[in-house]
Design an enzyme around this catalytic site. Structure first.
Site, short mmCIF file in Angstrom:
data_model
loop_
_atom_site.label_atom_id
_atom_site.label_comp_id
_atom_site.label_asym_id
_atom_site.label_seq_id
_atom_site.Cartn_x
_atom_site.Cartn_y
_atom_site.Cartn_z
N MET A 30 0.84 -1.20 0.00
CA MET A 30 0.00 0.00 0.00
C MET A 30 0.87 1.25 0.00
O MET A 30 0.39 2.36 0.26
CB MET A 30 -0.94 0.00 1.20
CG MET A 30 -1.89 -1.21 1.17
SD MET A 30 -3.40 -0.99 2.10
CE MET A 30 -2.76 -0.72 3.74
N GLY A 36 11.01 -2.78 5.62
CA GLY A 36 10.26 -4.04 5.63
C GLY A 36 9.80 -4.39 4.22
O GLY A 36 9.99 -5.51 3.73
N HIS A 37 9.17 -3.41 3.56
CA HIS A 37 8.77 -3.63 2.16
C HIS A 37 9.98 -3.98 1.30
O HIS A 37 9.92 -4.89 0.46
CB HIS A 37 8.13 -2.36 1.59
CG HIS A 37 6.86 -1.92 2.25
ND1 HIS A 37 6.77 -0.74 2.95
CD2 HIS A 37 5.63 -2.50 2.30
CE1 HIS A 37 5.53 -0.60 3.40
NE2 HIS A 37 4.82 -1.65 3.03
N GLN A 148 5.67 -11.57 7.44
CA GLN A 148 5.18 -12.23 8.65
C GLN A 148 4.55 -11.22 9.61
O GLN A 148 3.74 -11.57 10.46
CB GLN A 148 6.34 -12.98 9.33
CG GLN A 148 6.05 -13.59 10.67
CD GLN A 148 5.05 -14.74 10.61
OE1 GLN A 148 4.81 -15.31 9.55
NE2 GLN A 148 4.45 -15.05 11.75
N MET A 184 8.59 -2.34 11.83
CA MET A 184 8.39 -1.28 10.84
C MET A 184 6.97 -1.36 10.30
O MET A 184 6.43 -2.43 10.07
CB MET A 184 9.38 -1.43 9.70
CG MET A 184 10.79 -1.14 10.15
SD MET A 184 11.91 -1.24 8.76
CE MET A 184 13.44 -0.81 9.60
N SER A 185 6.37 -0.19 10.13
CA SER A 185 5.01 -0.11 9.61
C SER A 185 4.79 1.28 9.03
O SER A 185 5.29 2.27 9.58
CB SER A 185 4.00 -0.34 10.75
OG SER A 185 2.71 0.08 10.36
N SER A 186 4.05 1.33 7.94
CA SER A 186 3.72 2.64 7.37
C SER A 186 2.97 3.49 8.40
O SER A 186 3.08 4.71 8.40
CB SER A 186 2.86 2.48 6.12
OG SER A 186 3.52 1.64 5.19
P1 AMP Z 1 1.44 -2.96 3.47
O1 AMP Z 1 1.99 -1.91 2.55
O2 AMP Z 1 1.40 -2.55 4.90
O3 AMP Z 1 0.15 -3.55 2.95
O4 AMP Z 1 2.49 -4.14 3.43
C1 AMP Z 1 2.89 -4.73 2.21
C2 AMP Z 1 3.67 -5.99 2.51
O5 AMP Z 1 4.81 -5.67 3.29
C3 AMP Z 1 2.86 -7.00 3.31
O6 AMP Z 1 3.15 -8.31 2.84
C4 AMP Z 1 3.36 -6.79 4.70
O7 AMP Z 1 3.23 -7.92 5.54
C5 AMP Z 1 4.82 -6.48 4.44
N1 AMP Z 1 5.40 -5.77 5.58
C6 AMP Z 1 4.87 -4.69 6.23
N2 AMP Z 1 5.65 -4.35 7.27
C7 AMP Z 1 6.69 -5.23 7.28
C8 AMP Z 1 7.83 -5.42 8.13
N3 AMP Z 1 8.07 -4.61 9.18
N4 AMP Z 1 8.68 -6.43 7.84
C9 AMP Z 1 8.45 -7.26 6.78
N5 AMP Z 1 7.38 -7.13 5.96
C10 AMP Z 1 6.52 -6.14 6.21
#
Ligand code: AMP
Length: 281
Positions: A30, A36-37, A148, A184-186
């Site tokens: 997203m 992480g991404h 994960q 890590m998180s957006s």
């Molecule tokens: P998102 O943009 O939050 O939908 O995440 C896109 C992908 O990145 C999903 O498969 C998430 O699980 C992965 N993701 C998000 N945060 C992390 C992280 N800290 N470490 C590894 N993968 C992540």
């Protein structure tokens, strides 16, 4: 790097690559990209001849009152980051491309979708399963990577790949953390500095539960209490759920045994964060 906005153009690019015998690798996101991404992108790129990353803030996986409208969006910056990683195609469709007017078809992974995150966010996994199915149809990847960090999402996706007989290899890759342990998180961008500091208690809580298990505790309630006590010590944190479940069906376990998933959702100030670890006894 090509930036593709149309599903038809994306399908054609993928079909052309496949016709040449190339391996297509895919990372759905997203946006608001972080390390992480990028760990997913690097892993897929190592295996693929054509690496595709999508950025799509999927409206159907957000509930009313959730943060769809204010979810962080910075496509030009994300595009720069991905180009530097050597990504071949950034697929960034508009909502009406993914959901044509009148769209009435959804994918639902029954049962699994109602637990943990699904209990707190009704309809969330219906949106996730629907958009991932569409993205798989459009990008036609041989291999796709997921984090994960979103443990339940990986199980929902593996289940839909199995049930819909899709030819996609699903990779699940470890959670990337900041130096202080916070995943890590957006959404970390939403945290005030106080809430960000308080969030450190989340990984500490997961480790407290692990320590209880390693000290011989087998009662799930008492293992969970160890985690809850750490989170409870931070006035800025509020628990949504802390659960110890089996890692396949996501049903709560009463006694620690075998592989288990310890999954938490916690409000840090106004921001809802999730995290998890796998425990083994
Ligand atoms: P998102 O943009 O939050 O939908 O995440 C896109 C992908 O990145 C999903 O498969 C998430 O699980 C992965 N993701 C998000 N945060 C992390 C992280 N800290 N470490 C590894 N993968 C992540």
């Amino acid at each position: 790097m090509d930036i593709v906005r149309r599903a038809r153009a994306m399908k054609e690019a993928s079909a052309a690559a496949r016709a040449q015998g190339k391996i297509v690798g895919f990372v759905p996101t997203m946006g608001a990209l972080h390390e992480g991404h990028l760990s997913l992108v690097r892993r897929v790129k190592a295996q693929a001849d054509l690496t595709v990353v999508s950025i799509f803030v999927n409206p159907t996986q957000f509930g009313p009152g959730e943060d769809f409208g204010r979810y962080p969006r910075d496509l030009p910056h994300d595009a720069d980051v991905l180009a530097r990683e050597g990504v071949d195609i950034l697929f960034a469709p508009e909502p009406d491309e993914m959901y044509p007017p009148g769209a009435a078809t959804f994918v639902e992974v029954a049962g699994l979708s109602d637990k943990l995150e699904g209990k707190s966010r009704p309809g969330h996994f219906r949106g996730v399963a629907t958009v991932v199915t569409k993205l798989f149809e459009i990008v036609a990847p041989h291999v796709a990577a997921f984090g994960q960090k979103d443990a339940q999402q990986t199980i929902v996706i593996k289940t839909l790949v199995r049930d819909l007989l899709l030819n996609v290899e699903v990779l699940v890759l470890p959670t990337k953390r900041e130096e202080d342990g916070v995943a890590m998180s957006s959404r970390n961008a939403f945290l005030t500095s106080d809430a960000r500091r308080a969030a450190r208690a989340i990984p500490r809580a997961l480790e407290a539960a692990r320590a209880a298990l390693e000290a011989g505790e087998r009662d799930a309630g008492r293992i969970l209490d160890a985690a809850k006590a750490v989170i409870g010590g931070e006035p800025l944190l509020r628990i949504d759920y802390v659960e110890l479940v089996d890692p396949e069906r996501l049903d709560p376990v009463a006694k620690a045994q075998g592989d288990m998933l310890l999954a938490v959702a916690v409000f840090a100030g106004k921001t809802r964060l999730i995290d998890n670890i796998v425990l083994r006894s």
